[in-house]
Structure formats: C-alpha cells, structure tokens
Write an enzyme that holds these catalytic residues in place. Structure first.
Site, PDB file in Angstrom:
ATOM      1  N   ARG A 157      37.971   3.102  65.766  1.00  0.00           N
ATOM      2  CA  ARG A 157      36.662   3.490  66.293  1.00  0.00           C
ATOM      3  C   ARG A 157      36.770   3.523  67.816  1.00  0.00           C
ATOM      4  NH1 ARG A 157      35.735  -0.494  62.355  1.00  0.00           N
ATOM      5  NH2 ARG A 157      34.576   0.237  60.517  1.00  0.00           N
ATOM      6  N   LYS A 181      34.195  -4.148  63.157  1.00  0.00           N
ATOM      7  CA  LYS A 181      32.806  -4.496  62.876  1.00  0.00           C
ATOM      8  C   LYS A 181      32.742  -5.857  62.185  1.00  0.00           C
ATOM      9  CE  LYS A 181      30.579   0.033  62.546  1.00  0.00           C
ATOM     10  NZ  LYS A 181      29.800   0.943  61.673  1.00  0.00           N
ATOM     11  N   HIS A 253      35.307  10.640  67.875  1.00  0.00           N
ATOM     12  CA  HIS A 253      35.050  10.398  66.456  1.00  0.00           C
ATOM     13  C   HIS A 253      35.678  11.480  65.583  1.00  0.00           C
ATOM     14  CE1 HIS A 253      33.083   7.861  63.576  1.00  0.00           C
ATOM     15  NE2 HIS A 253      32.484   8.887  62.994  1.00  0.00           N
ATOM     16  N   ARG A 256      39.177  10.549  65.002  1.00  0.00           N
ATOM     17  CA  ARG A 256      39.255   9.509  63.963  1.00  0.00           C
ATOM     18  C   ARG A 256      39.196  10.159  62.581  1.00  0.00           C
ATOM     19  NH1 ARG A 256      37.934   4.048  62.332  1.00  0.00           N
ATOM     20  NH2 ARG A 256      36.141   3.932  60.908  1.00  0.00           N
ATOM     21  N   HIS A 279      36.969   0.213  56.918  1.00  0.00           N
ATOM     22  CA  HIS A 279      35.764   0.360  56.105  1.00  0.00           C
ATOM     23  C   HIS A 279      35.674  -0.801  55.128  1.00  0.00           C
ATOM     24  CE1 HIS A 279      35.676   5.044  56.650  1.00  0.00           C
ATOM     25  NE2 HIS A 279      35.141   4.394  57.673  1.00  0.00           N
ATOM     26  N   TYR A 288      36.038  11.484  52.567  1.00  0.00           N
ATOM     27  CA  TYR A 288      37.240  12.284  52.808  1.00  0.00           C
ATOM     28  C   TYR A 288      37.869  12.810  51.523  1.00  0.00           C
ATOM     29  CZ  TYR A 288      36.905  10.146  57.402  1.00  0.00           C
ATOM     30  OH  TYR A 288      36.460   9.736  58.638  1.00  0.00           O
TER      31      TYR A 288
END
Length: 308
Positions: A157, A181, A253, A256, A279, A288
């Site tokens: 990210r 995150k 992004h 990415r 994730h 994806y």
C-alpha cells in the site's frame, strides 16, 4: 453525553484496544463529525439519535452525491460507534441494527499492462543516469526509481511504502518486513532490481547532510518526517507523462493492482497474492479473479483439442 465527547471516547477505544491506524482514526472522525453535525441540526445529539435520524442522514449524503461505497463506509463507522455506546451501557440499543447498507457495484481495478509498467520503470531508471544533474535532482530521480521498483516488486500500500523505516534497507534486504493495517506485520520478497534501485538511492541519501540521520527510508520535510503520499502520486504522474503514458489511469494504487494482476496472470496462487497484499479476507483479493478467469479461458482455447 455530547457527541464530541462520545466520538473522542470511541476513537480512543479504537486506538488503544484495536490498534487502529491514524488514517483510519482520521476517517472515522470525519465521518462521525459529519453525522453529528447533521443530527445536531435536527435538535438531537448523535449519541441519542434514533434509526429514523440515521436513515435520513444516509439519504442526505446520497442526495449530496456520495458514491455507494462512501455511503457504506459512513454506515460502517456509525455501526461501530453505536455498538461501542451499547457495549459501554451508554445506550440501551443500537439504532443502526435494522439499517441495510447501500448496494454498490464492485468495480474492477484499473490495471496497467506489463508493457506499460516496463516502459514506466525504464523511464525512471533512465532519469537516474543524468550525469549533469545536481545532487538534489539526482536524489529525487533515484528515490522515484526506488519507490516504483519496490512498489511493483511487493504490491505495498502506498502508505506502507512511503513510511518504510530505513532499517529495512540496512538489514537482509531480500525481504521487507512491513507493518500494515491493524499493526499486522508481514514479510514480502524483494526483487533483485528493486534491491539494486533501493541501494543506489540509499548510497546518495546517506551521503547528504540532514538525511542520513532520519529513521525513514524516504525522509522529507513533512509533519510525519517521510515522503507524503500525495507527493509520490504527483511525481509518478509526471514520470508517466514523460514516458508517454496516459496519466489519468496511473497512480500508486494502480501499480499495486498491476502487481497482483500480473502475478495471477503468470500463475500465482490467489492465497499467496492475498498474503503478499496484506488482505485479511480472501474475498478482498477475489476482485482479481477476473484475471484468473481470462488466463483459464485462454488456456482452454489455446490448448483444448476441441476448442474453436
């Protein structure tokens, strides 16, 4: 309880107990303060709001032109806020429990072709070879090249990338240890080209006064002490223009997304891509799968004996 006090208490809990990142806390604050302002205009403090007030607020932001994804994010913030009030016995109920999230279309991510990525990286590397450039200009070119090589090699990210500590480059740099995150750490491999670009940048960075002592890999004069995401995005678009690429479809992004899509196109496992992207839920990575579907379709049409 006043809305401002309740919001501060909620944010403090999110930070202390759940380890929410500052960007997440800032987003919650903006969303809740907007809802509190709307509720106050009706004569009701947000902590005391009833379902009809929340529903009217969601209708209001929809009328203001907010996308379904933004509406859903606002409702999610409100759900967590009122769940906190209920858990803390500040409210006896949760006014969001009966509300449905707005329906949203799941758009496919913008993808760069492998050829366009190669063109972008080649231009970035070419600009590092200007022998007449000053140290400041040379450093900026080396920095941008390193940023792009690392981003495309790892799929970080943008906030993870610009906020990398310099220690990641001084250790065994075949891998990067990244804090993502929720303060979760993950290890991502680094390609040879990315390592080379990073070390060339680091060599000049360490030789310049005022930079060598910074704890950040990409130091800058900013509140955080490291390169701002917006600056990186601006530099990337400038590079794309110089490379003859369409700037409106290029951003950190998008790179990415390119990382993930190109891995899948070349046979990577979806679970492995999930881990590399950081994730927490495989459903996030499944956006994806259209890439995998295209690859499987091509495989069948090219190799099945009865294919047209």
């Amino acid at each position: 309880m006043r809305a401002s006090t309740a919001i501060e208490n909620f944010l403090e809990m999110m930070s202390a107990e759940r380890g929410a990142a500052q960007n997440t806390l800032d987003s919650y604050r903006r969303d809740l303060e907007d809802a509190a302002s709307f509720s106050a205009a009706t004569g009701i403090q947000l902590p005391l709001a009833e379902p009809v007030t929340i529903r009217t607020y969601l209708d209001d932001i929809a009328n203001r032109g907010f996308a379904a994804t933004s509406q859903a994010r606002r409702l999610s913030a409100l759900r967590q806020f009122f769940r906190f009030l209920y858990t803390e016995n500040i409210r006896a109920d949760d006014p969001t429990s009966t509300l449905d999230a707005p329906k949203k279309d799941r758009s496919l991510p913008k993808i760069m072709s492998e050829a366009d990525v190669e063109k972008l990286l080649a231009r970035a590397e070419e600009e590092t070879l200007d022998a007449k450039a000053s140290n400041a200009v040379h450093l900026q070119a080396l920095r941008l090249h390193a940023l792009l090589e690392i981003l495309y090699a790892t799929g970080l990210r943008v906030s993870e990338l610009v906020g990398l500590p310099v220690t990641v480059a001084r250790s065994d740099n075949r891998f990067l240890m990244v804090r993502g995150k929720g303060s979760k750490d993950r290890m991502v491999p680094l390609s040879g080209k990315a390592r080379t670009a990073m070390m060339k940048y680091l060599e000049l960075r360490d030789a310049l006064p005022g930079l060598s002592e910074s704890p950040w890999l990409f130091p800058a004069v900013s509140e955080s002490g490291f390169l701002a995401r917006q600056v990186f995005g601006r530099d990337l678009k400038g590079l794309a223009a110089r490379a003859g690429l369409k700037t409106s479809s290029i951003s950190p992004h998008v790179l990415r997304h390119a990382f993930a899509s190109h891995l899948l196109q070349n046979g990577a496992d979806l679970r492995a891509v999930q881990q590399l992207l950081g994730h927490s839920d495989i459903s996030t990575t499944q956006i994806y799968t259209h890439v995998m579907e295209e690859r499987l379709h091509r495989l069948v049409t090219e190799h099945h004996p009865l294919a047209d």
